[in-house]
Design a protein around this motif. Structure first.
Motif, short mmCIF file in Angstrom:
data_model
loop_
_atom_site.label_atom_id
_atom_site.label_comp_id
_atom_site.label_asym_id
_atom_site.label_seq_id
_atom_site.Cartn_x
_atom_site.Cartn_y
_atom_site.Cartn_z
N PHE A 3 0.90 -1.22 0.01
CA PHE A 3 -0.06 -0.08 -0.05
C PHE A 3 0.86 1.18 -0.09
O PHE A 3 0.64 2.23 -0.58
N VAL A 4 2.10 1.25 0.82
CA VAL A 4 2.92 2.51 0.95
C VAL A 4 3.60 2.67 -0.35
O VAL A 4 3.86 3.69 -0.92
N VAL A 11 0.61 8.62 1.24
CA VAL A 11 1.02 8.14 2.56
C VAL A 11 2.00 9.46 3.12
O VAL A 11 1.80 9.61 4.51
N VAL A 12 2.80 10.09 2.57
CA VAL A 12 3.51 11.21 2.93
C VAL A 12 2.76 12.32 3.48
O VAL A 12 2.74 12.88 4.47
N LEU A 13 1.46 12.78 2.65
CA LEU A 13 0.44 13.77 2.76
C LEU A 13 -0.18 13.22 4.12
O LEU A 13 -0.28 14.08 5.14
N ALA A 14 -0.62 12.05 4.24
CA ALA A 14 -1.43 11.46 5.39
C ALA A 14 -0.43 11.73 6.49
O ALA A 14 -0.82 12.10 7.52
N SER A 15 0.86 11.42 6.45
CA SER A 15 1.83 11.29 7.56
C SER A 15 1.91 12.96 8.09
O SER A 15 1.93 13.13 9.31
N VAL A 18 -1.24 14.04 10.12
CA VAL A 18 -1.17 13.42 11.37
C VAL A 18 -0.22 14.34 12.30
O VAL A 18 -0.35 14.53 13.49
N LEU A 19 1.11 14.27 11.64
CA LEU A 19 2.12 15.09 12.45
C LEU A 19 1.61 16.52 13.14
O LEU A 19 1.73 16.87 13.93
N PHE A 20 1.21 17.33 11.91
CA PHE A 20 1.08 18.93 12.12
C PHE A 20 -0.46 18.54 13.13
O PHE A 20 -0.61 19.75 14.08
N GLY A 21 -1.33 17.92 12.98
CA GLY A 21 -2.40 17.58 14.01
C GLY A 21 -1.86 17.23 15.49
O GLY A 21 -2.23 18.20 16.20
N CYS A 22 -0.81 16.61 15.75
CA CYS A 22 -0.16 16.37 17.01
C CYS A 22 0.38 17.87 17.57
O CYS A 22 0.60 17.93 18.62
#
Length: 310
Positions: A3-4, A11-15, A18-22
Motif C-alpha cells: 500500500f505504501v 502516505v507522505v501527505l497523510a503522515s 497527522v504530524l501537524f495535528g499532533c
C-alpha cells in the motif's frame, strides 16, 4: 508495504497531516519550573500538603521585591538614604507605568493587590511598608528630628515595639530594645496576578527602579518573577547557536557514515539531513501530544532531543 509503495504521495501527505495535528497541541504548551513539582516525591506528605494549598488558595501572586543599602555600607536610616528610599517608593507607586493592550496607561494602582472593598487609587493597595510612618510624604520625612518631631531612629524604634524590625531590616543593631542602625531594608510590593498587565508591569519596574535613586547614596538589589523568567530565557537563547551547531555536526557525521562525501552517487547527505529533520518532527509531535493531554514541559525534557539524535 504494498500500500505504501503503491501510494507514496498519499502516505507522505497523510503522515504530515497527522504530524501537524499532533503539533497543534503545542498551542497549549505550558512550562513547569516550580522545584517542588519537579523534584519532590509525589507520595510525600510535604508534596501532598503543597498541592492541597495550591488547589485551595490558588497560586501565590507575583511581587516586586527590593533590597536597599547605602553605597558606603553605613546606616540605612540616615536622612540622605531614607530620602532616596522614599523616592524609589514614590517612583514605583506613582511614576512607573506601561501601556495596556487597549492603549491605556497602566500604573501601580491598576496592578497592585488591593484591600477588600478598597476604592481606586494607591491608598487601596495592600503593599504597605515602614515608610508609612511618614505617610510616604517627603516633607514629613525631611522634618524628622526637627523641633518636636521624632527622629527617624525614634520612629523606627517605636515601630519595633509592635512589630520586629527584623521583618524588613537587615542586620539591625539594637540597644535597650531601641534601634540604632541597620545595613539594609526590604520593601515588597504585591501584584494582583501572575500574568497580563501585572506581569508586564514587572518588566517596567525592573528596567527603571535602579535609576530612580541616586546610586552614589543608595544601591538597590531587586527581584521579581519576570526578572527570573527573563534571565532563564536569556540563558536558553545563548545556548541556541551551540545547539544548532551540534545538530549540524551530527548531520555531517551521518553524511560521512552513510557514504563517501566525495561521491555524488554513494554519498547520503540528503538522507542524513532528513533523518535529523525526522527526529525534530517526532519531538515536536511528542511535545504536542503531551501538551494536549495537559502535561507541562520541564527543563530536563529538553535532553530528549540529544538522546534521540544520539
Amino acid at each position: 508495504g504494498r500500500f505504501v509503495a503503491g501510494r507514496p504521495l498519499l502516505v507522505v501527505l497523510a503522515s504530515f497531516v497527522v504530524l501537524f495535528g499532533c503539533c497543534l497541541g503545542l498551542l497549549r504548551f505550558e512550562e513547569e519550573a516550580r522545584s517542588a513539582y519537579l523534584w519532590a516525591p509525589t507520595s510525600e506528605k510535604a508534596y501532598i500538603d503543597w498541592k492541597y494549598t495550591e488547589a485551595t488558595f490558588g497560586e501565590k501572586n507575583h511581587g516586586l521585591l527590593m533590597y536597599a543599602y547605602r553605597t558606603d555600607g553605613g546606616n540605612i536610616f540616615k536622612m540622605d538614604s531614607m530620602k532616596e528610599l522614599l523616592r524609589a517608593h514614590l517612583w514605583t507607586t506613582e511614576e512607573a507605568q506601561i501601556k495596556g493592550a487597549d492603549g491605556s496607561t497602566i500604573k501601580w494602582e491598576h496592578v497592585c493587590e488591593r484591600y477588600a472593598n478598597a476604592e481606586e487609587g494607591v491608598d487601596g493597595c495592600s503593599s504597605s511598608n515602614f515608610l508609612t510612618l511618614w505617610d510616604y510624604d517627603m516633607d514629613k520625612l525631611k522634618d524628622a528630628g526637627n523641633g518636636f518631631n521624632p527622629s527617624i531612629l525614634d520612629m523606627v524604634s517605636l515601630f519595633h515595639q509592635s512589630a520586629s524590625i527584623r521583618t524588613f531590616a537587615g542586620t539591625p543593631v539594637l540597644k535597650n530594645n531601641e534601634v540604632k542602625s541597620a545595613k539594609a531594608v526590604m520593601l515588597l510590593y504585591r501584584l494582583n496576578g501572575v500574568d497580563g498587565d501585572a506581569y508586564e508591569f514587572e518588566a517596567a519596574w525592573n528596567d527603571g527602579i535602579e535609576s530612580a535613586v541616586d546610586n552614589s547614596t543608595l544601591k538597590i538589589a531587586h527581584f521579581s518573577q519576570r526578572s527570573y523568567d527573563e534571565e532563564t530565557a536569556r540563558l536558553v537563547s545563548d545556548d541556541v547557536p551551540l545547539f544548532a551547531a551540534g545538530i549540524n555536526v551530527i548531520w555531517i557525521y551521518l553524511a560521512f557514515t552513510l557514504g563517501p562525501i566525495t561521491s555524488a552517487v554513494r554519498s547520503r547527505p540528503l538522507l542524513a539531513g532528513m533523518s535529523v529533520v525526522n527526529v525534530g518532527l517526532a519531538i515536536g509531535a511528542g511535545f504536542g501530544i503531551c501538551s494536549l493531554a495537559g502535561v507541562k514541559f520541564v527543563s530536563i525534557a529538553s535532553l530528549l532531543v540529544l538522546i534521540l539524535l544520539g
